[in-house]
Design a protein around this motif. Structure first.
Motif, PDB file in Angstrom:
ATOM      1  N   MET A 518      34.021  32.552  46.489  1.00  0.00           N
ATOM      2  CA  MET A 518      34.207  33.936  46.575  1.00  0.00           C
ATOM      3  C   MET A 518      33.417  34.857  45.911  1.00  0.00           C
ATOM      4  SD  MET A 518      37.331  34.225  48.338  1.00  0.00           S
ATOM      5  CE  MET A 518      38.172  35.410  47.925  1.00  0.00           C
ATOM      6  N   SER A 519      33.038  35.668  46.437  1.00  0.00           N
ATOM      7  CA  SER A 519      31.608  36.543  46.078  1.00  0.00           C
ATOM      8  C   SER A 519      31.400  37.813  46.859  1.00  0.00           C
ATOM      9  CB  SER A 519      30.405  35.758  46.423  1.00  0.00           C
ATOM     10  OG  SER A 519      29.358  36.490  46.020  1.00  0.00           O
ATOM     11  N   GLU A 548      34.731  46.785  39.235  1.00  0.00           N
ATOM     12  CA  GLU A 548      34.962  46.902  40.621  1.00  0.00           C
ATOM     13  C   GLU A 548      35.118  45.566  41.259  1.00  0.00           C
ATOM     14  OE1 GLU A 548      33.305  49.181  44.796  1.00  0.00           O
ATOM     15  OE2 GLU A 548      32.650  49.801  42.730  1.00  0.00           O
ATOM     16  N   GLY A 549      33.907  44.773  41.146  1.00  0.00           N
ATOM     17  CA  GLY A 549      33.736  43.414  41.670  1.00  0.00           C
ATOM     18  C   GLY A 549      34.982  42.665  41.352  1.00  0.00           C
ATOM     19  N   ALA A 550      35.631  42.725  39.946  1.00  0.00           N
ATOM     20  CA  ALA A 550      36.460  41.648  39.279  1.00  0.00           C
ATOM     21  C   ALA A 550      37.943  42.100  40.148  1.00  0.00           C
ATOM     22  CB  ALA A 550      36.633  42.087  37.983  1.00  0.00           C
ATOM     23  N   LYS A 551      37.976  43.333  40.422  1.00  0.00           N
ATOM     24  CA  LYS A 551      39.266  43.930  41.151  1.00  0.00           C
ATOM     25  C   LYS A 551      39.311  43.475  42.434  1.00  0.00           C
ATOM     26  CE  LYS A 551      42.197  47.964  42.436  1.00  0.00           C
ATOM     27  NZ  LYS A 551      42.543  47.138  43.537  1.00  0.00           N
ATOM     28  N   VAL A 558      41.289  35.322  43.130  1.00  0.00           N
ATOM     29  CA  VAL A 558      40.425  34.505  42.200  1.00  0.00           C
ATOM     30  C   VAL A 558      40.853  35.107  40.941  1.00  0.00           C
ATOM     31  CG1 VAL A 558      38.109  34.211  41.296  1.00  0.00           C
ATOM     32  CG2 VAL A 558      38.644  34.739  43.647  1.00  0.00           C
ATOM     33  N   PRO A 559      41.151  34.174  39.858  1.00  0.00           N
ATOM     34  CA  PRO A 559      41.906  34.344  38.476  1.00  0.00           C
ATOM     35  C   PRO A 559      40.543  35.091  37.810  1.00  0.00           C
ATOM     36  CG  PRO A 559      42.161  31.955  39.195  1.00  0.00           C
ATOM     37  CD  PRO A 559      41.484  32.627  40.337  1.00  0.00           C
TER      38      PRO A 559
END
Length: 723
Positions: A518-519, A548-551, A558-559
């Motif tokens: 996932m990216s 923003e990317g982590a959200k 994705v944990p």
């Protein structure tokens, strides 16, 4: 679909056993290409099944449903055991090329509505008086300027005329406009006017789909930003409808999870991300081939490769460095002049950096005005297809030539599910090429084969050198239905030291999908000289993108603890017109010095010269990639029975360096156990592709089922040998 087309999937090798288990987890990759739709089913210990069917362009989601249903049923697999489906498609690319998107308008700063047509005034062919330029997605009468102006520093020079915008919104709705792209000057620095414009448009015309350039592509350069925003909103409705239909159809089959969508950058994302940014799906299929090269390269300790993918319509090639394909952030769609750079619509989105040429099995061969053989870029595709497909095609193609040369078995194409007509292919080549040239049919067929190999080798050589690589030092990784067949000729023309042919090469894009994490990629433009950048500002900028990317990844399941971040800058010397991407570390007290050092290293690698001293360096854009963990599944062929005889006969195959047609042994790839070795000439067949081992070449089978080829001499595509 497979039954309707007469092309069903078949067992992945005669020795593959399907062991039923209530706890098994199946991972499936599905790739819709221009000619074929491919499927690969993987379990923890290797490939379970593969399938290939002709693409049904009119209803692609129905085709995916059919090929998945048929493959599961044929192998006795339960849809409830499917843990993951990763899907790539040419839908977005085809919609842009065929102009099948929404009725779209463009709203810009007053005086700038012609930016998308003026472009950069670059002539890709300097002396062509009839130069053909890409046609904008939106005609001039649907492009509008409104009074407003934000300066390069983000300050407001002229407020947005909201009353004018309200009147315009009403007119657009009355005219049946479905989508609007908003691209104001310098909105990547200050998006206040674009956000206000969206509020007004949605108030007056709530049915309009509105895309903001500051959301889709918040980067410097007005033309590219406008073109990207237009492309995104132009196909967004089509992509949303397709993905919704796909989701429903897969649930009807009994799958428990929504599919993940392959992105052009080599990562996968949830459907919701793909719906918002469909332009990130542009090159999702070719990305799978590059990811497959990375996965097999890691397994065989080959970190640097030339990944070559040749299908039915086009051939693609990319460089893999240190187990990573090179990434670029500019891509052109719908090149109108022989796939020439500069002749297409630019899209700013992260894509695997590859070159694409019109050379595939369906590429049409003809004689030019000088009486010489030319191949492509026009393709017969799957409809009507090559002459030998017996589907109405009348122009001879690369596949027809390969069939006449003996490289393909007319009775065992796609495992015997589709019969090829060698007599029709021979007659077409005789009438269209051999007789006008006054040569034998075999010589004409070899001319087609050698020409397409040389075209691909020339393009690959330029692509590699422009990226600081010597193709003669890189092994070639081949994939696609025609990659193993033409790859050896291309590799020898380039002087490559060897070649790697993975198992299931003909459906490798769908297999490569299953190695993708996932990216998501994010970008911000903030122009400044490096020595002027405040460390706290740099840290805050990267932190905002990381949040923003982590959200986005967390919303996709994705944990948070598994998310990793990669940072880079687009940099150049002050006064230069173009920049290079430079990977950079986390911000600390020594950050500027480390960035300067890495920039110098990247500059030297790219241009082959030491970076000039004493020249200031500047930053244009800041990039961050948020990435989840790599999937644990192994891309490999399941172990075969040792000691089985792989030879299943022989046939006449054409090798001009050995005098013409030779009686050549044909090997069943599924019976080649790890450690097996062969010496050419030989033909190694699996269901979806054939590896042509030329005379003098040797190969061995690795533990993961990939075949490693070494060439005795460096050989041009024409058959001429060089020591």
């Amino acid at each position: 679909m497979a039954a309707l087309l007469g092309i069903g999937s078949s067992s992945y090798g005669p020795l593959t056993e399907v062991i039923l288990s209530a706890s098994r987890e199946l991972r499936i990759g599905i790739d819709i290409g221009g000619t074929f739709t491919d499927i690969c089913i993987l379990e923890h210990d290797g490939i379970v099944a593969v399938g290939k069917a002709l693409t049904t362009h009119a209803e692609p989601a129905a085709g995916v449903q059919a090929v998945l249903r048929d493959t599961l049923a044929e192998h006795g697999l339960d849809a409830a055991d499917v843990a993951t489906v990763v899907h790539g498609t040419t839908l977005v690319t085809n919609a842009l090329i065929e102009r099948r998107g929404a009725h779209t308008a463009l709203i810009t700063t007053e005086g700038f509505r012609d930016v998308v047509e003026m472009a950069r005034e670059h002539r890709y062919e300097l002396y062509d008086l009839d130069l053909e330029l890409p046609r904008p997605l939106v005609p001039r009468w649907r492009r509008f300027g409104v009074p407003e102006r934000i300066l390069a520093d983000g300050s407001v020079a002229q407020p947005l005329d909201e009353e004018r915008l309200r009147m315009l919104a009403g007119e657009l709705a009355a005219e049946g406009v479905e989508a609007v792209a908003v691209c104001f000057l310098h909105s990547h620095v200050n998006d206040a006017h674009e956000q206000a414009a969206k509020r007004v448009l949605q108030q007056v015309a709530p049915g309009l789909r509105v895309a903001l350039s500051s959301h889709v592509n918040p980067e410097i350069r007005e033309y590219e930003r406008a073109s990207t925003t237009l492309a995104n909103v132009y196909v967004q409705g089509l992509a949303e409808d397709y993905l919704a239909d796909l989701r429903v159809r897969l649930r009807e089959l009994g799958l428990r999870h929504d599919p993940l969508i392959m992105l052009s950058n080599g990562g996968v994302a949830a459907i919701e991300v793909a719906r918002r940014f469909p332009i990130r799906m542009l090159e999702s299929g070719p990305a799978g081939g590059a990811l497959g090269a990375v996965a097999f390269g890691k397994a065989n300790v080959v970190p640097d490769q030339l990944a070559f993918d040749m299908g039915g319509t086009t051939a693609k090639l990319c460089i893999v460095e240190r187990d990573r394909p090179l990434i670029t952030h500019t891509f052109e769609v719908d090149r109108v002049y022989r796939l020439r750079a500069g002749s297409g619509l630019p899209v700013r989105a992260p894509v695997i950096d590859m070159i694409e040429i019109g050379a595939g099995g369906g590429s049409i061969a003809r004689l030019n005005s000088l009486g010489l053989v030319t191949v492509g870029p026009e393709s017969a595709g799957s409809e009507p297809g090559p002459v030998s497909y017996q589907r109405g095609g009348t122009q001879c193609t690369v596949t027809d030539a390969d069939l006449v040369l003996g490289y393909l078995d007319p009775e065992r194409f796609l495992g015997g599910a589709m019969r090829l007509d060698i007599d029709a292919a021979t007659a077409a080549i005789r009438q269209q090429l051999a007789e006008p040239m006054g040569i034998e049919v075999a010589e004409a067929a070899w001319g087609v084969h050698a020409t397409v190999n040389e075209n691909m080798a020339n393009a690959a050589r330029v692509h590699a050198i422009e990226r600081g690589q010597d193709p003669a030092k890189l092994p070639m990784f081949v994939s696609g239905g025609n990659g193993p067949l033409h790859g050896p000729g291309v590799a020898q023309a380039l002087g490559c030291p060897g070649l790697i042919a993975p198992p299931a090469a003909g459906v490798l894009s769908s297999l490569g999908f299953l190695s993708a994490p996932m990216s998501i990629d994010l970008v911000r433009s903030k122009h400044a000289e490096l020595h002027e950048v405040r460390l706290d500002v740099a840290s805050e900028l990267f932190a905002a993108m990381a949040g923003e990317g982590a959200k986005l990844l967390a919303d996709s399941g994705v944990p948070e603890a598994d998310i990793q971040f990669e940072r880079s800058l687009e940099m150049r010397f002050v006064g230069q017109g173009n920049e290079i991407e430079v990977p950079v570390p986390e911000v600390d007290t020594n950050w500027r010095a480390r960035v300067t050092e890495v920039f110098a290293e990247q500059y030297a690698h790219r241009f082959g010269t030491v970076a000039p001293a004493g020249v200031a360096v500047e930053i244009l854009s800041w990039r961050l990639t948020a990435r989840g963990p790599d999937p644990k599944s192994r891309l490999r062929q399941r172990a075969q029975q040792a000691g089985s005889d792989s030879v299943r006969g022989s046939r006449q195959a054409y090798f001009p360096q050995s005098g013409g047609y030779l009686s050549t042994p044909v090997h069943d790839r599924y019976l080649l156990a790890p450690g097996s070795t062969l010496r050419g000439p030989a033909l190694i067949e699996e269901r979806e592709s054939t590896l042509v081992l030329p005379p003098g070449a040797e190969c061995r089978v690795a533990e993961d089922g990939s075949i490693h080829v070494e060439f005795a001499t460096r050989q041009g595509a024409s058959g001429e040998e060089h020591q």
